[in-house]
Each structure stands twice: as structure tokens, then as C-alpha cells.
Scaffold this motif. Structure first.
Motif, PDB file in Angstrom:
ATOM      1  N   ALA A  28       1.001  -1.194  -0.020  1.00  0.00           N
ATOM      2  CA  ALA A  28       0.074   0.010   0.001  1.00  0.00           C
ATOM      3  C   ALA A  28       0.829   1.392  -0.058  1.00  0.00           C
ATOM      4  N   PRO A  29       1.615   1.557  -1.043  1.00  0.00           N
ATOM      5  CA  PRO A  29       2.419   2.818  -1.123  1.00  0.00           C
ATOM      6  C   PRO A  29       1.789   4.032  -1.094  1.00  0.00           C
ATOM      7  N   GLU A  30       0.174   4.164  -1.243  1.00  0.00           N
ATOM      8  CA  GLU A  30      -0.328   5.289  -0.872  1.00  0.00           C
ATOM      9  C   GLU A  30      -0.325   5.692   0.704  1.00  0.00           C
ATOM     10  N   LEU A  31      -0.130   4.659   1.682  1.00  0.00           N
ATOM     11  CA  LEU A  31      -0.550   4.377   3.066  1.00  0.00           C
ATOM     12  C   LEU A  31       0.713   4.698   3.783  1.00  0.00           C
ATOM     13  N   PHE A  32       1.849   4.004   3.127  1.00  0.00           N
ATOM     14  CA  PHE A  32       3.021   3.603   3.794  1.00  0.00           C
ATOM     15  C   PHE A  32       4.344   4.420   2.972  1.00  0.00           C
ATOM     16  N   ASP A  33       5.271   4.659   3.763  1.00  0.00           N
ATOM     17  CA  ASP A  33       6.709   4.984   3.096  1.00  0.00           C
ATOM     18  C   ASP A  33       7.770   4.499   4.346  1.00  0.00           C
ATOM     19  N   GLN A  34       9.150   4.290   3.873  1.00  0.00           N
ATOM     20  CA  GLN A  34      10.072   4.248   4.869  1.00  0.00           C
ATOM     21  C   GLN A  34      10.895   5.274   5.105  1.00  0.00           C
ATOM     22  N   ASP A  35      11.362   5.463   6.369  1.00  0.00           N
ATOM     23  CA  ASP A  35      12.406   6.650   6.612  1.00  0.00           C
ATOM     24  C   ASP A  35      13.954   6.096   6.126  1.00  0.00           C
ATOM     25  N   ASP A  36      14.703   7.002   6.229  1.00  0.00           N
ATOM     26  CA  ASP A  36      16.171   6.737   5.694  1.00  0.00           C
ATOM     27  C   ASP A  36      16.797   5.422   6.439  1.00  0.00           C
ATOM     28  N   GLY A  37      16.223   5.151   7.530  1.00  0.00           N
ATOM     29  CA  GLY A  37      16.607   3.972   8.407  1.00  0.00           C
ATOM     30  C   GLY A  37      15.942   2.814   8.106  1.00  0.00           C
ATOM     31  N   GLY A  38      14.931   2.920   6.953  1.00  0.00           N
ATOM     32  CA  GLY A  38      14.072   1.637   6.558  1.00  0.00           C
ATOM     33  C   GLY A  38      12.833   1.393   7.337  1.00  0.00           C
ATOM     34  N   LEU A  39      12.637   2.277   8.375  1.00  0.00           N
ATOM     35  CA  LEU A  39      11.594   2.001   9.405  1.00  0.00           C
ATOM     36  C   LEU A  39      10.117   2.606   8.584  1.00  0.00           C
ATOM     37  N   VAL A  40       9.185   2.088   9.067  1.00  0.00           N
ATOM     38  CA  VAL A  40       7.976   2.411   8.620  1.00  0.00           C
ATOM     39  C   VAL A  40       7.475   3.905   8.868  1.00  0.00           C
ATOM     40  N   VAL A  41       7.023   4.588   7.985  1.00  0.00           N
ATOM     41  CA  VAL A  41       6.227   5.994   8.089  1.00  0.00           C
ATOM     42  C   VAL A  41       5.003   6.002   7.457  1.00  0.00           C
TER      43      VAL A  41
END
Length: 70
Positions: A28-41
Motif C-alpha cells: 500500500a504505497p499510498e499509505l506507507f513509506d520508509q524513512d532513511d533507516g528503513g522504518l515504517v512511515v
């Protein structure tokens, strides 16, 4: 008439539990991203009805259980 914001399903994400696998972003790329460390945003806590199937997939695919839907 559309439901009021906050009246439908809501996502939550726990970065303390996140393993950085990125399955949520793939589902669900419209709902989630990852920060520079790979953690969920979390990009959107309120889940639009059109994104609900992908949000459910993301919850199911998360290997660490860091995301959930209420």
C-alpha cells in the motif's frame, strides 16, 4: 454522503517494532513509506475505502507486527 474523517478504519504503526522489511510499502504505497533507516512511515492513518484491501494486505504481510488496523 461520505463518512466523516476518523469514522472509518485507522492504521497505526509502531517504529519500535518495525523490522524495516518494507512489505507495507509494497502492499500500500499510498499509505506507507520508509524513512532513511528503513522504518515504517505512516502517510495516512485514515484509510479510504478504496485502499482498505491493500491496507489489510499490508497488516497481514508485516513480518514484525508493527502495523495494525482499528
Amino acid at each position: 454522503m461520505s463518512p466523516a474523517p476518523g469514522s472509518g478504519p485507522r492504521l497505526h504503526a509502531d517504529t519500535d517494532v518495525c523490522a524495516g522489511a518494507g512489505q507495507c510499502v509494497r502492499a500500500a504505497p499510498e499509505l506507507f513509506d520508509q524513512d532513511d533507516g528503513g522504518l515504517v512511515v505512516l502517510l495516512a492513518a485514515d484509510v479510504p475505502q478504496t485502499s482498505l484491501p491493500r491496507a489489510l494486505d499490508a497488516v497481514d504481510l508485516c513480518p514484525s507486527g508493527a502495523i495494525g488496523l482499528r
